[in-house]
Each structure stands twice: as C-alpha cells, then as structure tokens.
Write a protein that holds these residues in place. Structure first.
Motif, short mmCIF file in Angstrom:
data_model
loop_
_atom_site.label_atom_id
_atom_site.label_comp_id
_atom_site.label_asym_id
_atom_site.label_seq_id
_atom_site.Cartn_x
_atom_site.Cartn_y
_atom_site.Cartn_z
N LEU A 47 6.99 -16.18 -8.97
CA LEU A 47 6.22 -15.34 -8.05
C LEU A 47 6.13 -13.91 -8.55
CD1 LEU A 47 7.59 -16.75 -4.69
CD2 LEU A 47 5.28 -17.01 -5.57
N LEU A 48 7.20 -13.40 -9.16
CA LEU A 48 7.14 -12.06 -9.74
C LEU A 48 6.13 -12.00 -10.88
CD1 LEU A 48 10.89 -11.04 -9.84
CD2 LEU A 48 9.09 -9.92 -8.56
N LYS A 49 6.13 -13.02 -11.73
CA LYS A 49 5.17 -13.07 -12.83
C LYS A 49 3.74 -13.09 -12.30
CE LYS A 49 3.59 -15.90 -16.69
NZ LYS A 49 2.21 -15.65 -16.38
N GLN A 50 3.48 -13.91 -11.29
CA GLN A 50 2.14 -13.97 -10.70
C GLN A 50 1.74 -12.63 -10.11
OE1 GLN A 50 2.37 -17.20 -7.92
NE2 GLN A 50 2.14 -18.77 -9.50
N HIS A 51 2.68 -11.96 -9.48
CA HIS A 51 2.39 -10.65 -8.88
C HIS A 51 1.98 -9.64 -9.95
CE1 HIS A 51 2.77 -7.01 -6.52
NE2 HIS A 51 3.59 -6.54 -7.44
N PHE A 52 2.76 -9.56 -11.02
CA PHE A 52 2.45 -8.57 -12.04
C PHE A 52 1.22 -8.95 -12.86
CE2 PHE A 52 6.83 -7.20 -11.23
CZ PHE A 52 6.56 -5.86 -10.98
N ASP A 53 0.96 -10.24 -13.03
CA ASP A 53 -0.27 -10.65 -13.69
C ASP A 53 -1.49 -10.26 -12.86
OD1 ASP A 53 1.11 -11.66 -15.82
OD2 ASP A 53 0.95 -13.76 -15.21
N ALA A 54 -1.38 -10.40 -11.54
CA ALA A 54 -2.49 -10.01 -10.67
C ALA A 54 -2.68 -8.50 -10.67
CB ALA A 54 -2.25 -10.52 -9.24
N ARG A 55 -1.60 -7.75 -10.79
CA ARG A 55 -1.70 -6.29 -10.81
C ARG A 55 -2.39 -5.79 -12.07
NH1 ARG A 55 3.28 -2.76 -9.75
NH2 ARG A 55 1.69 -1.21 -10.04
N GLU A 56 -2.27 -6.51 -13.18
CA GLU A 56 -2.90 -6.07 -14.42
C GLU A 56 -4.42 -6.11 -14.31
OE1 GLU A 56 -1.38 -8.36 -17.60
OE2 GLU A 56 0.58 -7.39 -17.56
N ASP A 57 -4.96 -6.92 -13.43
CA ASP A 57 -6.40 -7.01 -13.26
C ASP A 57 -6.97 -5.84 -12.45
OD1 ASP A 57 -6.33 -9.35 -14.68
OD2 ASP A 57 -6.27 -10.62 -12.89
N ARG A 58 -6.11 -5.17 -11.69
CA ARG A 58 -6.56 -4.03 -10.87
C ARG A 58 -6.38 -2.74 -11.66
NH1 ARG A 58 -3.20 -6.43 -6.30
NH2 ARG A 58 -1.67 -4.96 -7.07
#
Length: 132
Positions: A47-58
């Motif tokens: 879940l942490l990985k998914q969160h930071f991967d999603a943040r890279e798109d913003r």
C-alpha cells in the motif's frame, strides 16, 4: 484515503498476530501469528508503494530540492543529524528528544534520497519541466 484505512487495519491485524504469537501455547499458533504479522506487513508495504507511485504522477510541491545533487547533500546532512540524535539519546535526560531527532532525520533522509534518485531517473528534460 482508502489506502490509509486499509494500511491501518493491516497494521492492527499485524499487531494482533504478534500478540497471538507471544501468547501461543503451541508451535502451530506461534507460526500462525508470525505468518499473519509478516503477511500484514507485506500488505502495508504494498500500500505504501502504491501511494508513492500515485504521488509521482501528480505535480510535486515538496519541500525537497529539485536537483539530485542537492537531495544527496540534504540526505548526508540529515544522516549527520540522525547520528547526533543517537548520541543525544545516550543521555537519560535527552533520551526521548534524541530518539525523536533520530527518527525524524532518518525519515527525512529517506525521502531526500528517494527524491534524488527519482530526479536522476527522470533525466534533465523532465527536471526542467518540473522547475517551471
């Protein structure tokens, strides 16, 4: 917000797994408790990985520098501050303060290191676009 709730639930279940392993009367229950703990920690990491991967798109408005070299300098300085925090934690009066400085410094150094490597991976063309 859903990832945060899922991570909190997994962390609570992981703690319950550790408690059940600590109180286990047989080897089977002990192994089950430890396995539950390891599985839940794996879910939290995912879940942490998914969160930071999603943040890279913003677009980033982070407090960290936008140049890789500066990020690595910040990482080094926060590492020194973490060592100072550990030294301060050896004193009984400053134990909690030193430990707090250490934890915050390690987290900040990790974030700066990640940002530096992310900037290196992007290359110079995308760095220029982030600066504007």
């Amino acid at each position: 917000m859903r990832r945060l709730n899922a991570a909190a639930a997994a962390a609570i279940i992981a703690l319950l797994g550790l408690v059940s392993a600590a109180r286990a009367q047989s080897d089977d229950l002990y192994v089950l408790g430890i396995a539950l703990f390891v599985a839940c920690i794996g879910v939290v990491m995912l879940l942490l990985k998914q969160h930071f991967d999603a943040r890279e798109d913003r677009p980033s408005r982070a407090f960290l520098p936008s140049e890789p070299e500066s990020c690595f300098v910040v990482t080094f300085l926060l590492g020194l501050l973490a060592i100072i925090g550990l030294i301060a934690a050896t004193s009984p009066e400053l134990y909690r303060v030193g430990l707090g400085v250490f934890i915050v410094s390690v987290l900040g150094a990790g974030a700066a290191l990640k940002r530096g490597y992310d900037l290196l991976d992007r290359g110079p063309a995308r760095d220029h676009a982030d600066a504007h």
